[in-house]
Scaffold this motif. Sequence first.
Motif, PDB file in Angstrom:
ATOM      1  N   PHE A 138      35.086  45.169  44.523  1.00 19.95           N
ATOM      2  CA  PHE A 138      34.798  44.946  45.843  1.00 19.95           C
ATOM      3  C   PHE A 138      33.973  46.266  46.492  1.00 19.95           C
ATOM      4  N   SER A 142      30.591  45.602  48.241  1.00 17.52           N
ATOM      5  CA  SER A 142      30.232  45.979  49.551  1.00 17.52           C
ATOM      6  C   SER A 142      29.003  46.905  49.716  1.00 17.52           C
ATOM      7  N   LEU A 238      35.642  39.041  51.272  1.00 10.20           N
ATOM      8  CA  LEU A 238      36.764  39.987  51.617  1.00 10.20           C
ATOM      9  C   LEU A 238      37.819  39.479  52.594  1.00 10.20           C
ATOM     10  N   SER A 242      40.404  38.667  49.214  1.00 13.71           N
ATOM     11  CA  SER A 242      41.088  39.726  49.168  1.00 13.71           C
ATOM     12  C   SER A 242      42.337  39.888  50.222  1.00 13.71           C
TER      13      SER A 242
END
Lengths: 473, 103
Positions: A138, A142, A238, A242
Motif C-alpha cells: 500500500f 499510494s 485502503l 486494509s
Amino acid sequence: MNLYVIYPEITVLVLALALIIIDLLLPSEETRRPLGYITILVLSILAISLFWQYHLTISAYFYQGLFYYDNYAIFFKQLFLLAVILTVLFSLQYIDTMKYSSEFYSMILFALTGMMILASANDFLTFFIGLELMTISFYALSGFGLTNKKSSEAAIKYLIIGSLSTAVTLYGISLIYGTAHSFDFAVVCKNPEFFSALGIAGMMMITAGIFFKMSIIPFHMWAPDTYEGAPVPVTGLLAMGSKAAAIAVFMRILFEAFFPAADYFMPVLAVFSAICMIGGNIAAMKQKNIKRMLAYSSIAQAGYMMVGICAASPQGLKGVLFYAFLYVLANTGAFAVVTVVALEKKGTDYEQFTALSQSAPVLAMVMSVSLLSMAGIPPTAGFAGKLYLFMAVVEHGYLWLAFVGFIMSMLSVYYYLKVVRVMYTGKSDGSTITISGAVRAAVLISMTATVVFGVWPQYLSMLTDFAAITFLR
Amino acid sequence: MTIGITHFLIISAALFCIGLYGILIKRNLFSILMCIELMLNAVNINLVAFNHFLPTPNLSGQLMVLFSITVAAAEVAVGLALIFRVYRDFQTVNIDKLNSMKG
C-alpha cells in the motif's frame, strides 16, 4: 503439509508474478487492459470456488498452527476478493491513464495476498508477515499517481506513520514472546505468566499498532491525508481492504491470543469506539473534498464495527462480519463514482459533483444509495447492519454505546445528504459523462446488492452466522 | 557482574525510545527513516535476548528476527524510493514543507 489450504494465496501470488512477466513480453505501446480482465476472471473463479470450502467439521491448520483455515478466514478472503474484483472493474479506465499499469495490478494483488494471509493468521509470525506484505504494497500503491504531487506526499506520510506503527506492534510482539515464550495464539492464551506487567504492555502496544491500521481516533492522523492524495482506486482499497483486514486480525488476536484479558479490554474498546464515531462524523461534516469526507466517514464506520467487537458475543461478531460486507459494497459504489468524476472533471471537490444527476444519472443514483447505506437508512443494507450491531451490544449491557451510535448515525445523514443535494441541484454545464460497461457493471452490482441485502438480510446473515460459529464458541 | 536479560531489555528499550524521540523531533526524511530502523533494531535485540534466556530452548524468536530484518529492508527500500519522488516533486526533504493537504 497440506498445501491445499493455502491455495487461494498461491493462486493470487502466481497471478501477480505472471502479470509482471506478461508485461515484459507485451510490446510497450500495447494497452494493458487485458491484464485487468485476466485479474478479474481469475479472482472471480477463486472467490466462487471458496463457497465450497465452508465446512462444519474441524478446520484445517497449515504448518503447525501458523495458518488457520476456518470459516471465518474463508469469509474474509471472499470479502477481500470481492473488494479487489470490484475495484479493478471500476478502475480499468483510470489505470489505463497511469504509467506502469501492469505493476499497479500486480501490486494490488500482492496487497490482496497480505490481506488474505492476515485473515488466516493464527500466529504472531504469520500476522506480522501478512500485515507487512499488505502495508508495504500500500505504501507503493499510494505513491503511484506519478503526475500528482499530492500522491508522493500521501505516500511518504503513510510510510512514516505506518512503519512507526509496525515498530510498535513488533515491540509488543517481542514482549508477548518474552512472557508467553511462544508466538502461537493458542499457546499464548494458556500461559499464566502472560498476565505480568510486561505482557500487558505488549498487549497494549499490539493493540495500538492495529489501531493505526484501522485508523481509530486518536491513531488516525495519517488517514485523511493519505486518502486524499492517493489515486482513487487505492483510496477505495485502503478504506475497504486494509481496514477490514485489520479488523479481521484484531478480532482473532483479541478473542484467541488475549482471551484471558478480553473482559478487561471491552470497556476500553467501548470508549475508543465512541470517540471514533463522534470524532469521525463531526470531522466529516466540514470537509470540502469528497475523498477526505469519505476518509472521515470510514473512520466513523470503523467505530461502528468496534461496537460489535465490544459485544464479544457470536451476535456481535456476526454483526461485524455483516457490516464489513455491506461496508465494502457501499464503498465500491461511492468510490466508483468518485473515480469516474476524478477522471472526467480532474478533481474530487464538491464543485465537481454539481449537477451530476444531469450529466450521469446512473452515477448520481448509485452514489446516493451507497451514501444512504453508509448512513443506515432503510431499506439499504446499512440499516440491517447497524441493527445487528446495536442489538448485540445492548444485550451485552452497553446501552450508552448504542445510544451514541444511534445519535451519530442521525448526524451523519447531514453530510451524506449534502453530497446528494449537490448532485441533484445546481446548474449543469451541459456536458454528459459517458460510462464504460465495466464501471456500469461494478456500480450496478454494488447498488443491487446493497438494496437486496437491505430488504432480505437473512441470506447474507446465514453466511455470516456460518462464519461466526467456528470462531467464538 | 553477569549480564542478564535485564541489561538487554534496558538497552533495547533505550534504543526504541531514542528512535521514537528522533522521529518526533527530526525534520529530515532520511533521519526519520534511520530512526525507524533504530526502533526495528531495538525489537531485534529484544527478540534475540528473550530467545536466549528461554527456559525451554526453541528457535522461534530467532526466526522472527530473520523475518523482521527482511521486512525492515523492504520497508527502507520503498521508503528511499518515495523520498526520491518527494524530492523531485517538492525540491526538499524537509517534512515540514510537505503541507499541500490540510483539514
